[in-house]
Design an enzyme around this catalytic site. Structure first.
Site, PDB file in Angstrom:
ATOM      1  CG  ASP A   1      -2.059   0.965   1.110  1.00 14.87           C
ATOM      2  OD1 ASP A   1      -2.332   1.422  -0.007  1.00 14.87           O
ATOM      3  OD2 ASP A   1      -2.690   1.256   2.143  1.00 14.87           O
TER       4      ASP A   1
ATOM      5  CG  ASN B   1      -6.890  -2.722  -5.980  1.00 13.74           C
ATOM      6  OD1 ASN B   1      -5.951  -3.459  -5.671  1.00 13.74           O
ATOM      7  ND2 ASN B   1      -7.332  -1.779  -5.162  1.00 13.74           N
TER       8      ASN B   1
END
Length: 257
Positions: free
Chosen positions: A30, A78
């Site tokens: 991340d 995503n």
């Protein structure tokens, strides 16, 4: 400044007990986009930097004797990102796999993919299948890439497969045991993670390894993934080693307390 950094990393190495390392480390990759934005770069540049750092950290873990290394590369959520960003990530994955095959053969790394691969391009699916096949006979570190992965989706996938198994075998729900469901998880045969690392300052699970993380230790850091270096990895290991893992029981020193 570089010398000072080297001294700190050397000190961190001295702080780690090599006899008590986690045997399965998982990482949520991340912060790539924010890393790029802070430098005035496109988000895709962050993903390139993040992919390079994945190689670095995986190699460090392998050299330290970590047996299993799992990364959250692309989630089922995503796909909501801009089309050009998703396309760039998929292109990076193709490039990475093409470059990794030779290294896998050299280091005997076992590379596997966890997730629903059906929406991926034919080229990417073929590369995933090739790396899976090549690495089957190797005995080195297991590297698991969670691709189009979601923890809830994985549990549903396993539950459906187990339900069908029960129907076919005439089993009843009362006879269901956790191990029976685990056989149908993407992670079947791989021990649960001991340590899950979450860079970038976020402090949430984000639908990652929901079943497998029941007793994992979490390590959160504000460092963005592309900047997560050896010193940060060692800090995570030190933090892990400072915790008492009771698995629902009590520490021996607490029995008389």
């Amino acid at each position: 400044m570089a010398l000072f950094g080297k001294k700190r990393t050397a000190a961190a190495r001295e702080s780690v007990d090599r006899t008590r390392l986690p045997q399965h480390v998982a990482v949520i990759l991340d912060g790539n986009g924010r890393w790029a934005r802070r430098r005035g770069l496109p988000r895709t540049a962050g993903h390139v930097a993040g992919a390079e750092n994945f190689r670095t950290i995986a190699t460090l873990c392998k050299n330290m004797g970590i047996k299993n290394f799992t990364v959250f590369a692309f989630s089922t959520e995503n796909w909501k990102r801009p089309t050009e960003e998703v396309a760039a990530i998929m292109k990076l994955l193709v490039q990475y796999l093409q470059e990794s095959i030779e290294k896998m053969e050299k280091d005997h790394i076992r590379l596997h993919f966890w997730g629903d691969l059906t929406p991926l391009s034919d080229e990417l699916k073929a590369l995933c299948a090739t790396t899976d096949r090549i690495s089957e006979g190797y005995d080195g570190m297991n590297v698991n890439v969670c691709l189009n992965y979601g923890g809830r989706d994985e549990i549903m996938y396993a539950a459906r497969a187990f339900a069908q198994e029960c129907l076919d075998a005439g089993r009843v729900p009362d006879k269901m045991e956790p191990a029976m469901l685990e056989r149908h998880l993407y992670s079947a045969g791989v021990p649960d993670p001991d340590l899950i690392i979450r860079p970038s300052g976020e402090e949430r699970i984000s639908n990652f390894l929901l079943w497998q993380s029941a007793y994992a230790e979490y390590y959160f850091t504000d460092v963005m993934w592309p900047d997560f270096d050896e010193e940060e990895l060692l800090r995570a290991f030190v933090a892990y080693q400072q915790r008492a893992r009771r698995f629902g029981g009590i520490d021996e020193t607490e029995k008389d307390g």
